[in-house]
Design a protein around this motif. Sequence first.
Motif, PDB file in Angstrom:
ATOM      1  N   THR A  10      -2.496  12.532   5.104  1.00  0.00           N
ATOM      2  CA  THR A  10      -2.689  12.201   6.509  1.00  0.00           C
ATOM      3  C   THR A  10      -3.951  11.380   6.698  1.00  0.00           C
ATOM      4  N   ALA A  17      -4.102   2.882   8.929  1.00  0.00           N
ATOM      5  CA  ALA A  17      -3.810   2.484  10.306  1.00  0.00           C
ATOM      6  C   ALA A  17      -5.049   1.878  10.965  1.00  0.00           C
ATOM      7  N   VAL A  48      -2.143   3.415  19.987  1.00  0.00           N
ATOM      8  CA  VAL A  48      -0.969   3.948  19.290  1.00  0.00           C
ATOM      9  C   VAL A  48      -1.406   4.767  18.077  1.00  0.00           C
ATOM     10  N   THR A  49      -2.390   4.280  17.349  1.00  0.00           N
ATOM     11  CA  THR A  49      -2.888   5.002  16.178  1.00  0.00           C
ATOM     12  C   THR A  49      -3.482   6.346  16.576  1.00  0.00           C
ATOM     13  N   CYS A  52      -0.618   8.727  17.466  1.00  0.00           N
ATOM     14  CA  CYS A  52       0.078   9.145  16.239  1.00  0.00           C
ATOM     15  C   CYS A  52      -0.755  10.139  15.453  1.00  0.00           C
ATOM     16  N   ARG A  53      -2.041   9.920  15.397  1.00  0.00           N
ATOM     17  CA  ARG A  53      -2.920  10.845  14.675  1.00  0.00           C
ATOM     18  C   ARG A  53      -2.902  12.217  15.330  1.00  0.00           C
ATOM     19  N   LEU A  55      -0.505  13.530  17.209  1.00  0.00           N
ATOM     20  CA  LEU A  55       0.793  14.167  16.978  1.00  0.00           C
ATOM     21  C   LEU A  55       0.950  14.631  15.534  1.00  0.00           C
ATOM     22  N   LEU A  56       0.443  13.855  14.600  1.00  0.00           N
ATOM     23  CA  LEU A  56       0.531  14.224  13.192  1.00  0.00           C
ATOM     24  C   LEU A  56      -0.283  15.476  12.900  1.00  0.00           C
ATOM     25  N   SER A  59       1.500  18.493  14.416  1.00  0.00           N
ATOM     26  CA  SER A  59       2.669  18.930  13.651  1.00  0.00           C
ATOM     27  C   SER A  59       2.248  19.614  12.355  1.00  0.00           C
TER      28      SER A  59
END
Length: 112
Positions: A10, A17, A48-49, A52-53, A55-56, A59
Amino acid sequence: MTAPPGDDRTTELIRWAAFSCALVPVVLLWYGSSLAGATGTALGLAAVTAVCRLLLRRSERGAARTPSEHPQDRAHHQEHHPAPAPPPGHRARGGTGAHRGTRHTGGSTPVG
């Protein structure tokens, strides 16, 4: 504190990114794009990065928590939080499948 197994991947992904967020505007400027356009692109990519970070990471935390959940915990939760009853006046639907109550003409061959 020990890092989760997927943490290295990750972190590497986020680094790539971030590198792309810096590289794309430079390439745009190199090929003649306006400074405002390149800046807007950089800000969009950074947003966006960041999402995404977030959400990653979320999760990963959820995946790390899932194996420790025991069946007794779910049974205990269901005892104290039963499924809500349907509103008065509504009838339960019978049958199974997505097409209950519809007419079927012919076989299962495609039309055309």
